[in-house]
Scaffold this active site. Sequence first.
Site, PDB file in Angstrom:
ATOM      1  N   PRO A  90       0.789  -1.225   0.000  1.00 61.16           N
ATOM      2  CA  PRO A  90       0.000   0.000   0.000  1.00 61.16           C
ATOM      3  C   PRO A  90       0.824   1.278   0.000  1.00 61.16           C
ATOM      4  O   PRO A  90       1.859   1.375   0.652  1.00 61.16           O
ATOM      5  CB  PRO A  90      -0.835  -0.105   1.281  1.00 61.16           C
ATOM      6  CG  PRO A  90      -0.132  -1.084   2.140  1.00 61.16           C
ATOM      7  CD  PRO A  90       0.563  -2.022   1.205  1.00 61.16           C
ATOM      8  N   ASN A  91       0.319   2.212  -0.768  1.00 64.93           N
ATOM      9  CA  ASN A  91       0.835   3.582  -0.892  1.00 64.93           C
ATOM     10  C   ASN A  91       2.150   3.687  -1.650  1.00 64.93           C
ATOM     11  O   ASN A  91       2.615   4.791  -1.919  1.00 64.93           O
ATOM     12  CB  ASN A  91       0.958   4.248   0.487  1.00 64.93           C
ATOM     13  CG  ASN A  91      -0.371   4.312   1.195  1.00 64.93           C
ATOM     14  OD1 ASN A  91      -1.371   4.741   0.614  1.00 64.93           O
ATOM     15  ND2 ASN A  91      -0.417   3.868   2.431  1.00 64.93           N
ATOM     16  N   ARG A 151       4.653  11.118  -2.612  1.00 63.18           N
ATOM     17  CA  ARG A 151       4.384  11.003  -1.177  1.00 63.18           C
ATOM     18  C   ARG A 151       5.640  11.281  -0.364  1.00 63.18           C
ATOM     19  O   ARG A 151       6.664  10.634  -0.546  1.00 63.18           O
ATOM     20  CB  ARG A 151       3.899   9.573  -0.904  1.00 63.18           C
ATOM     21  CG  ARG A 151       3.754   9.228   0.537  1.00 63.18           C
ATOM     22  CD  ARG A 151       3.478   7.739   0.696  1.00 63.18           C
ATOM     23  NE  ARG A 151       3.444   7.387   2.101  1.00 63.18           N
ATOM     24  CZ  ARG A 151       3.754   6.205   2.564  1.00 63.18           C
ATOM     25  NH1 ARG A 151       4.109   5.237   1.748  1.00 63.18           N
ATOM     26  NH2 ARG A 151       3.699   5.959   3.853  1.00 63.18           N
ATOM     27  N   TYR A 159      10.837   9.393   1.101  1.00 59.08           N
ATOM     28  CA  TYR A 159      10.782   8.390   0.038  1.00 59.08           C
ATOM     29  C   TYR A 159      11.425   8.812  -1.283  1.00 59.08           C
ATOM     30  O   TYR A 159      11.463   8.028  -2.218  1.00 59.08           O
ATOM     31  CB  TYR A 159       9.328   7.993  -0.210  1.00 59.08           C
ATOM     32  CG  TYR A 159       8.695   7.348   0.994  1.00 59.08           C
ATOM     33  CD1 TYR A 159       9.012   6.054   1.361  1.00 59.08           C
ATOM     34  CD2 TYR A 159       7.785   8.051   1.784  1.00 59.08           C
ATOM     35  CE1 TYR A 159       8.446   5.465   2.481  1.00 59.08           C
ATOM     36  CE2 TYR A 159       7.211   7.464   2.905  1.00 59.08           C
ATOM     37  CZ  TYR A 159       7.549   6.182   3.240  1.00 59.08           C
ATOM     38  OH  TYR A 159       6.990   5.603   4.342  1.00 59.08           O
ATOM     39  N   ASN A 169       8.014  -5.543  -0.651  1.00 61.57           N
ATOM     40  CA  ASN A 169       7.858  -4.398   0.239  1.00 61.57           C
ATOM     41  C   ASN A 169       6.369  -4.329   0.557  1.00 61.57           C
ATOM     42  O   ASN A 169       5.588  -3.760  -0.197  1.00 61.57           O
ATOM     43  CB  ASN A 169       8.336  -3.097  -0.408  1.00 61.57           C
ATOM     44  CG  ASN A 169       8.263  -1.919   0.542  1.00 61.57           C
ATOM     45  OD1 ASN A 169       7.586  -1.970   1.559  1.00 61.57           O
ATOM     46  ND2 ASN A 169       8.954  -0.849   0.196  1.00 61.57           N
ATOM     47  N   ALA A 202       3.087  -0.855   5.060  1.00 59.75           N
ATOM     48  CA  ALA A 202       2.486  -0.893   6.397  1.00 59.75           C
ATOM     49  C   ALA A 202       1.987  -2.289   6.776  1.00 59.75           C
ATOM     50  O   ALA A 202       1.956  -2.628   7.962  1.00 59.75           O
ATOM     51  CB  ALA A 202       1.345   0.114   6.488  1.00 59.75           C
ATOM     52  N   HIS A 249       3.883  -4.706   9.229  1.00 54.25           N
ATOM     53  CA  HIS A 249       3.787  -4.582  10.684  1.00 54.25           C
ATOM     54  C   HIS A 249       2.426  -4.989  11.233  1.00 54.25           C
ATOM     55  O   HIS A 249       2.230  -4.994  12.450  1.00 54.25           O
ATOM     56  CB  HIS A 249       4.081  -3.135  11.091  1.00 54.25           C
ATOM     57  CG  HIS A 249       5.164  -2.515  10.280  1.00 54.25           C
ATOM     58  ND1 HIS A 249       6.487  -2.923  10.362  1.00 54.25           N
ATOM     59  CD2 HIS A 249       5.132  -1.555   9.331  1.00 54.25           C
ATOM     60  CE1 HIS A 249       7.210  -2.211   9.503  1.00 54.25           C
ATOM     61  NE2 HIS A 249       6.407  -1.382   8.868  1.00 54.25           N
ATOM     62  N   GLU A 290      12.725  -9.113   1.984  1.00 52.55           N
ATOM     63  CA  GLU A 290      11.894  -7.996   2.437  1.00 52.55           C
ATOM     64  C   GLU A 290      12.681  -6.697   2.269  1.00 52.55           C
ATOM     65  O   GLU A 290      13.840  -6.618   2.668  1.00 52.55           O
ATOM     66  CB  GLU A 290      11.529  -8.205   3.903  1.00 52.55           C
ATOM     67  CG  GLU A 290      10.705  -7.097   4.497  1.00 52.55           C
ATOM     68  CD  GLU A 290      10.436  -7.294   5.984  1.00 52.55           C
ATOM     69  OE1 GLU A 290      10.104  -6.293   6.645  1.00 52.55           O
ATOM     70  OE2 GLU A 290      10.575  -8.423   6.507  1.00 52.55           O
ATOM     71  N   HIS A 292      12.433  -2.246   2.481  1.00 47.84           N
ATOM     72  CA  HIS A 292      11.738  -1.006   2.850  1.00 47.84           C
ATOM     73  C   HIS A 292      12.606   0.169   2.431  1.00 47.84           C
ATOM     74  O   HIS A 292      13.831   0.144   2.623  1.00 47.84           O
ATOM     75  CB  HIS A 292      11.470  -0.943   4.354  1.00 47.84           C
ATOM     76  CG  HIS A 292      10.590  -2.048   4.810  1.00 47.84           C
ATOM     77  ND1 HIS A 292       9.227  -2.033   4.625  1.00 47.84           N
ATOM     78  CD2 HIS A 292      10.884  -3.225   5.396  1.00 47.84           C
ATOM     79  CE1 HIS A 292       8.722  -3.160   5.095  1.00 47.84           C
ATOM     80  NE2 HIS A 292       9.712  -3.906   5.556  1.00 47.84           N
ATOM     81  N   SER A 345      12.495   3.313   3.606  1.00 44.77           N
ATOM     82  CA  SER A 345      12.946   4.078   4.773  1.00 44.77           C
ATOM     83  C   SER A 345      13.579   3.153   5.812  1.00 44.77           C
ATOM     84  O   SER A 345      13.431   1.934   5.754  1.00 44.77           O
ATOM     85  CB  SER A 345      11.770   4.834   5.403  1.00 44.77           C
ATOM     86  OG  SER A 345      10.851   3.918   5.967  1.00 44.77           O
ATOM     87  N   ARG A 396      11.747   5.047  12.718  1.00 41.40           N
ATOM     88  CA  ARG A 396      10.380   5.549  12.661  1.00 41.40           C
ATOM     89  C   ARG A 396       9.613   5.089  13.899  1.00 41.40           C
ATOM     90  O   ARG A 396      10.192   4.653  14.875  1.00 41.40           O
ATOM     91  CB  ARG A 396       9.737   5.081  11.355  1.00 41.40           C
ATOM     92  CG  ARG A 396      10.532   5.629  10.146  1.00 41.40           C
ATOM     93  CD  ARG A 396       9.923   5.314   8.842  1.00 41.40           C
ATOM     94  NE  ARG A 396       8.640   6.007   8.707  1.00 41.40           N
ATOM     95  CZ  ARG A 396       7.752   5.718   7.778  1.00 41.40           C
ATOM     96  NH1 ARG A 396       8.002   4.762   6.910  1.00 41.40           N
ATOM     97  NH2 ARG A 396       6.622   6.388   7.701  1.00 41.40           N
TER      98      ARG A 396
END
Length: 139
Positions: A10-11, A18, A23, A73, A76, A79, A97, A99, A101, A106
């Site tokens: 997502p996103n 964004r 990012y 990836n 969200a 988690h 996996e 990511h 960031s 975070r």
Amino acid sequence: MKKLIIINGPNLNLLGKREPMIYGSNSFEEFFKKLKNKYADDFQLEYYQSNIEGELINKLHEVGFNYDGIILNAAAYTHTSVGIGDAVKAIETPVVEVHVSNIHAREEFRHVSYIAPNAKGVLFGFGLQGYELALQSFL
């Protein structure tokens, strides 16, 4: 030639728009074209993105027994989704996996991954370069 797929959650369709301070300003589609061209002799590389958890699980099931590698990836969902974690555990294809960031810099809830225990490896905090590092792990 190895068959690999990058699956984004997502996103991530908003990369380049964004939160560019976190990012970056490049879209994933632009980055993917460059990556695909750079590794054209090594990989048959595909890309899939969905904002919907069940669609990500379905894609893992679809490719998880006949591809040579998956770069995931889950954003969200990393988690929060026991289902995606279970899908990674259930398939045979190795998963890395990724990511964009540094998830440990975070919010604390982002420090937990339901994917990592069943992944070949985890890369985070290297921006889009993390995808290329993951790809190189399959060479």
